[in-house]
Motif scaffolding. Structure first.
Motif, mmCIF file in Angstrom:
data_model
loop_
_atom_site.group_PDB
_atom_site.id
_atom_site.type_symbol
_atom_site.label_atom_id
_atom_site.label_comp_id
_atom_site.label_asym_id
_atom_site.label_seq_id
_atom_site.Cartn_x
_atom_site.Cartn_y
_atom_site.Cartn_z
ATOM 1 N N ALA A 91 0.825 -1.207 0.000
ATOM 2 C CA ALA A 91 0.000 0.000 0.000
ATOM 3 C C ALA A 91 0.860 1.258 0.000
ATOM 4 O O ALA A 91 0.551 2.249 -0.680
ATOM 5 N N LEU A 92 1.943 1.241 0.764
ATOM 6 C CA LEU A 92 2.833 2.400 0.804
ATOM 7 C C LEU A 92 3.560 2.569 -0.524
ATOM 8 O O LEU A 92 3.746 3.695 -0.999
ATOM 9 N N SER A 95 1.336 4.345 -2.877
ATOM 10 C CA SER A 95 1.213 5.763 -2.510
ATOM 11 C C SER A 95 2.447 6.556 -2.926
ATOM 12 O O SER A 95 2.336 7.687 -3.419
ATOM 13 N N PHE A 110 4.639 9.168 6.510
ATOM 14 C CA PHE A 110 3.667 8.077 6.479
ATOM 15 C C PHE A 110 3.764 7.304 7.781
ATOM 16 O O PHE A 110 4.762 7.419 8.522
ATOM 17 N N LEU A 160 1.132 10.306 3.310
ATOM 18 C CA LEU A 160 0.831 9.199 2.411
ATOM 19 C C LEU A 160 0.144 8.068 3.168
ATOM 20 O O LEU A 160 0.386 7.860 4.354
ATOM 21 N N ARG A 161 -0.699 7.321 2.443
ATOM 22 C CA ARG A 161 -1.341 6.135 3.000
ATOM 23 C C ARG A 161 -0.397 4.939 2.867
ATOM 24 O O ARG A 161 0.461 4.903 1.997
ATOM 25 N N GLY A 162 -0.625 3.960 3.736
ATOM 26 C CA GLY A 162 0.195 2.758 3.706
ATOM 27 C C GLY A 162 1.252 2.800 4.795
ATOM 28 O O GLY A 162 1.792 3.869 5.110
ATOM 29 N N ASP A 163 1.559 1.648 5.362
ATOM 30 C CA ASP A 163 2.483 1.575 6.494
ATOM 31 C C ASP A 163 3.898 1.209 6.074
ATOM 32 O O ASP A 163 4.113 0.402 5.163
#
Length: 250
Positions: A91-92, A95, A110, A160-163
């Motif tokens: 996910a990151l 992004s 993030f 940003l989204r995502g880890d």
């Protein structure tokens, strides 16, 4: 996806072959990987080179100066600074690539999700642990702090989204050893700045830390790993100030 700006992944390394493979695998989307190594002997360099990373050997300067030196070696102005025990989640990655098509900011942060005792901590001081790691090096730089370094920016910061997945040390023993080193460095730096510590600070800082992160920010929802994590964090606060007292009296 439209063409995006090229990206350099930047690491500082020393004897970190254990968790490093997963880190490098998650960086496959970057145009280059730069690693500044300060004396690895455990196969770290060979692993880096097997992934096509460019390895630069450099004596240890302290965390901030070492990371700043590292980004200066990159071929591209946009850099992603990552530690050897961190993994860019899918996910990151998405992004990051979207942001670099037409950046709205010159720096991005993030969430960092810390894995501790086999569990990803989603509350307390373990999350979201926002980390500014993606930036245009012409608009930001690492501080000169030898520990608890930070990115100093000239403008706004996007989110940003995502880890970013952080895999902490495998054992309590090794984790405590690392925290012991960090509290020593932090205490020395504060004493050198002329900072003072009182008995009240020594006693109340761990208590306030526990209330803030375990109770108010629901660290208790992370179960036993969350409890152990915050208790070690509280002891770190005590240890840092106790070492300050020791160093200032020498």
């Amino acid at each position: 996806m439209s063409a995006r700006l090229p990206l350099s992944a930047v690491l500082i390394t020393r004897d970190c072959a254990g968790p490093l493979r997963a880190t490098l695998e998650s960086l496959a989307f970057c145009e280059e990987i730069i690693a500044v190594d300060s004396g690895s002997t455990d196969g770290t360099i060979e692993l880096l080179e097997s992934f096509g990373a460019r390895v630069i050997r450099e004596e240890w300067r302290g965390f901030g100066p070492q990371k700043q030196f590292a980004i200066e070696q990159a071929a591209h102005d946009w850099v992603l600074c990552i530690d050897s025990d961190e993994i860019v989640s899918e996910a990151l990655r998405v992004s990051i690539e979207r942001a670099l098509v037409q950046p709205a900011y010159q720096c991005y942060e993030f969430p960092r999700c810390n894995r501790f005792l086999g569990r990803y901590l989603k509350h307390g001081e373990g999350y979201p642990d926002l980390s500014l790691r993606l930036f245009d090096r012409r608009q930001a730089r690492w501080s000169d702090d030898i520990v608890h370094e930070r990115v100093i920016t000239l403008g706004g910061v996007g989110l940003l989204r995502g880890d970013l997945l952080h895999h902490s040390e495998d054992t309590i023993e090794s984790y405590l050893a690392k925290q012991n080193r960090y509290t020593t460095l932090a205490a020395k730096a504060l004493v050198e700045e002329g900072r003072q510590v009182s008995a009240g600070k020594l006693l109340l800082s761990p208590l306030f830390r526990f209330i803030k992160f375990y109770l108010l920010r629901a660290g208790f929802l992370d179960g036993l790993p969350g409890l152990i994590h915050i208790l070690i964090g509280c002891f770190n606060s005590f240890a840092k100030y106790a070492k300050m007292i020791e160093f200032s009296r020498r």
